[in-house]
Write a protein that holds these residues in place. Structure first.
Motif, PDB file in Angstrom:
ATOM      1  N   ASN A  75       2.670   5.024  -2.634  1.00  0.00           N
ATOM      2  CA  ASN A  75       2.432   3.677  -3.157  1.00  0.00           C
ATOM      3  C   ASN A  75       3.461   2.664  -2.656  1.00  0.00           C
ATOM      4  N   LEU A  76       4.259   3.077  -1.702  1.00  0.00           N
ATOM      5  CA  LEU A  76       5.346   2.223  -1.194  1.00  0.00           C
ATOM      6  C   LEU A  76       6.352   1.891  -2.301  1.00  0.00           C
ATOM      7  N   GLN A  77       6.479   2.782  -3.260  1.00  0.00           N
ATOM      8  CA  GLN A  77       7.438   2.602  -4.344  1.00  0.00           C
ATOM      9  C   GLN A  77       8.365   3.819  -4.350  1.00  0.00           C
ATOM     10  N   PHE A  78       9.657   3.531  -4.361  1.00  0.00           N
ATOM     11  CA  PHE A  78      10.640   4.605  -4.217  1.00  0.00           C
ATOM     12  C   PHE A  78      11.628   4.574  -5.380  1.00  0.00           C
ATOM     13  N   ALA A  79      12.069   5.740  -5.785  1.00  0.00           N
ATOM     14  CA  ALA A  79      13.013   5.830  -6.900  1.00  0.00           C
ATOM     15  C   ALA A  79      14.336   5.162  -6.539  1.00  0.00           C
ATOM     16  N   ASP A  80      14.696   5.218  -5.269  1.00  0.00           N
ATOM     17  CA  ASP A  80      15.944   4.619  -4.793  1.00  0.00           C
ATOM     18  C   ASP A  80      15.617   3.350  -3.996  1.00  0.00           C
ATOM     19  N   ARG A  81      16.181   2.197  -4.419  1.00  0.00           N
ATOM     20  CA  ARG A  81      15.906   0.934  -3.713  1.00  0.00           C
ATOM     21  C   ARG A  81      16.353   0.989  -2.254  1.00  0.00           C
ATOM     22  N   THR A  82      17.335   1.833  -1.972  1.00  0.00           N
ATOM     23  CA  THR A  82      17.858   1.913  -0.606  1.00  0.00           C
ATOM     24  C   THR A  82      16.763   2.308   0.381  1.00  0.00           C
ATOM     25  N   TYR A  86      -9.660  -1.787  -5.189  1.00  0.00           N
ATOM     26  CA  TYR A  86     -10.418  -0.781  -4.439  1.00  0.00           C
ATOM     27  C   TYR A  86      -9.670   0.543  -4.275  1.00  0.00           C
ATOM     28  N   GLY A  87      -8.493   0.647  -4.831  1.00  0.00           N
ATOM     29  CA  GLY A  87      -7.753   1.916  -4.787  1.00  0.00           C
ATOM     30  C   GLY A  87      -7.323   2.337  -3.401  1.00  0.00           C
ATOM     31  N   VAL A  88      -7.176   1.390  -2.487  1.00  0.00           N
ATOM     32  CA  VAL A  88      -6.763   1.712  -1.117  1.00  0.00           C
ATOM     33  C   VAL A  88      -5.290   2.106  -1.106  1.00  0.00           C
ATOM     34  N   ASN A  89      -4.976   3.114  -0.339  1.00  0.00           N
ATOM     35  CA  ASN A  89      -3.587   3.550  -0.187  1.00  0.00           C
ATOM     36  C   ASN A  89      -2.711   2.373   0.266  1.00  0.00           C
ATOM     37  N   ALA A  90      -1.492   2.298  -0.300  1.00  0.00           N
ATOM     38  CA  ALA A  90      -0.618   1.150  -0.029  1.00  0.00           C
ATOM     39  C   ALA A  90      -0.262   1.030   1.448  1.00  0.00           C
ATOM     40  N   TRP A  91      -0.097   2.167   2.121  1.00  0.00           N
ATOM     41  CA  TRP A  91       0.251   2.108   3.555  1.00  0.00           C
ATOM     42  C   TRP A  91      -0.922   1.566   4.367  1.00  0.00           C
ATOM     43  N   ALA A  92      -2.137   2.022   4.010  1.00  0.00           N
ATOM     44  CA  ALA A  92      -3.321   1.498   4.690  1.00  0.00           C
ATOM     45  C   ALA A  92      -3.490   0.013   4.365  1.00  0.00           C
ATOM     46  N   GLY A  93      -3.210  -0.346   3.101  1.00  0.00           N
ATOM     47  CA  GLY A  93      -3.278  -1.752   2.706  1.00  0.00           C
ATOM     48  C   GLY A  93      -2.305  -2.608   3.490  1.00  0.00           C
ATOM     49  N   LEU A  94      -1.136  -2.050   3.757  1.00  0.00           N
ATOM     50  CA  LEU A  94      -0.138  -2.788   4.542  1.00  0.00           C
ATOM     51  C   LEU A  94      -0.646  -3.084   5.947  1.00  0.00           C
ATOM     52  N   MET A  95      -1.272  -2.072   6.568  1.00  0.00           N
ATOM     53  CA  MET A  95      -1.782  -2.289   7.934  1.00  0.00           C
ATOM     54  C   MET A  95      -2.943  -3.275   7.936  1.00  0.00           C
ATOM     55  N   LEU A  96      -3.842  -3.138   6.938  1.00  0.00           N
ATOM     56  CA  LEU A  96      -4.988  -4.053   6.865  1.00  0.00           C
ATOM     57  C   LEU A  96      -4.528  -5.477   6.554  1.00  0.00           C
ATOM     58  N   ALA A  97      -3.500  -5.611   5.722  1.00  0.00           N
ATOM     59  CA  ALA A  97      -2.965  -6.944   5.395  1.00  0.00           C
ATOM     60  C   ALA A  97      -2.371  -7.596   6.639  1.00  0.00           C
ATOM     61  N   ALA A 123      -2.358  -6.391  -2.310  1.00  0.00           N
ATOM     62  CA  ALA A 123      -2.454  -6.220  -3.763  1.00  0.00           C
ATOM     63  C   ALA A 123      -3.900  -6.006  -4.200  1.00  0.00           C
ATOM     64  N   ILE A 124      -4.837  -6.776  -3.642  1.00  0.00           N
ATOM     65  CA  ILE A 124      -6.251  -6.647  -4.025  1.00  0.00           C
ATOM     66  C   ILE A 124      -6.811  -5.301  -3.581  1.00  0.00           C
ATOM     67  N   LEU A 125      -6.497  -4.886  -2.351  1.00  0.00           N
ATOM     68  CA  LEU A 125      -6.988  -3.593  -1.873  1.00  0.00           C
ATOM     69  C   LEU A 125      -6.481  -2.452  -2.751  1.00  0.00           C
ATOM     70  N   GLN A 126      -5.243  -2.558  -3.155  1.00  0.00           N
ATOM     71  CA  GLN A 126      -4.636  -1.498  -3.961  1.00  0.00           C
ATOM     72  C   GLN A 126      -5.188  -1.498  -5.397  1.00  0.00           C
ATOM     73  N   LEU A 127      -5.306  -2.694  -5.982  1.00  0.00           N
ATOM     74  CA  LEU A 127      -5.698  -2.783  -7.398  1.00  0.00           C
ATOM     75  C   LEU A 127      -7.204  -2.692  -7.594  1.00  0.00           C
TER      76      LEU A 127
END
Length: 332
Positions: free
Chosen positions: A150-157, A77-88, A71-75
């Motif tokens: 952003n790891l956000q999808f229109a379909d929850r599936t 520092y603007g880090v891509n969510a996928w990169a944030g996931l790996m760094l997290a 969340a901090i990397l994304q909010l």
């Protein structure tokens, strides 16, 4: 690993992947996603507690680290969510290694180690609640911006399938641990650390590898939680509730087994939802159910649900081969 080892995981994957095509209800899908996130974190606990015998009461330290780092990397520092996931995930592994190094180098075992992990989680909760860059008591709200980047999808599936893919990957990792030399060393340390040392096993290195893996997997589940619910605060990320859930799922399902955490998470949350449906939205009703299931598991099924099923299967086989009277007499 052999092909036979992979068949149960493949069957589970296919059935779980097809489930959203049959069940399209949003509440049910939310339940499944949350259950899978808990199962993923519980599998992280299982690597350290189940296979390694190092029971932790504070896996919230890793879960919260994953949630806050992404969340901090994304909010901030603007880090891509996928990169944030790996760094997290890496951050969770590093936190696990540091806690393990401080604890295991000091010779802490059993309840002492469990209490130290609980203390670390509580310290992290207090710091996150007080620091400004974590949002303090207000927490962090991830902006709704529906894009795959952003790891956000229109379909929850789609998110469900994403979490499922991570769960399957960790199931394969756990199966590899179970069949590998590292897994054998881990079990040896769990059963008798002094004897394992006498046989040449470097117990410190084995336990550090286990807690780093455990921390990374649990941080990954925290990261997915933050990305799905788009909000975290200190009590959510580092709260004792998540430590309890990650601890209970393997114990209920079958500690030290590959599928135990998944079975335990499904059982606990399934019964919790059923209780809510019958008893209404009484605060804490699911926790009462969790406590009741834990008491039953400790009293009647110490190997968890999978252990109980295995005993029933063995008993059935003996009844077929020896006859019910002989089996009943032998069991007395």
């Amino acid at each position: 690993m052999t092909a036979r080892d992979l068949i149960p995981i493949a069957v589970l994957t296919i059935l779980a992947a097809l489930l959203p095509l049959v069940v399209t209800s949003s509440p049910v899908l939310n339940f499944l996603v949350f259950m899978l996130i808990v199962a993923l974190g519980a599998q992280g606990w299982n690597i350290l507690g189940g296979f390694g015998g190092q029971f932790s009461f504070g896996h919230a330290a890793f879960f919260g680290t994953g949630a806050y780092v992404t969340a901090i990397l994304q909010l901030r520092y603007g880090v891509n969510a996928w990169a944030g996931l790996m760094l997290a995930t890496v951050a969770g592994a590093v936190v696990g290694w540091v806690i393990g190094f401080l604890s295991f180098r000091s010779g802490l075992r059993g309840s002492y180690f469990a209490l130290v992990t609980l203390a670390f989680a509580e310290v992290f909760r207090i710091l996150a609640n007080a620091a400004s860059f974590t949002g303090g008591a207000a927490g962090l709200l991830i902006k709704l911006d529906v894009r795959p980047a952003n790891l956000q999808f229109a379909d929850r599936t789609v998110f469900y399938w994403l979490v499922l893919a991570f769960v399957v990957a960790v199931l394969l990792l756990t199966r590899w641990i179970q069949r590998s030399r590292f897994g054998a060393q881990l079990v040896a340390v769990r059963e008798n650390e002094d004897a394992a040392k006498a046989l040449g096993v470097n117990s410190l290195r084995v336990k550090l590898r286990a807690i780093a893996l455990s921390g990374g997997v649990t941080a990954l589940s925290g990261c997915l939680y933050a990305q799905y619910f788009l909000y975290i605060d200190a009590n959510i990320a580092y709260g004792s509730w998540i430590s309890v859930e990650l601890l209970l799922a393997p114990i209920i399902g079958g500690v030290g087994t590959v599928f135990g955490p998944v079975v335990g998470a499904l059982t606990l949350h399934g019964l919790g939802e059923v209780a809510k449906q019958f008893a209404g939205r009484i605060p804490g009703i699911d926790l009462i159910v969790f406590g009741g299931v834990l008491v039953l598991a400790v009293a009647f099924a110490r190997g968890g649900i999978l252990g109980l099923l295995e005993r029933l299967r063995d008993r059935s086989r003996r009844m077929v081969t020896r006859g019910p009277k002989e089996v009943s007499h032998a069991g007395r």
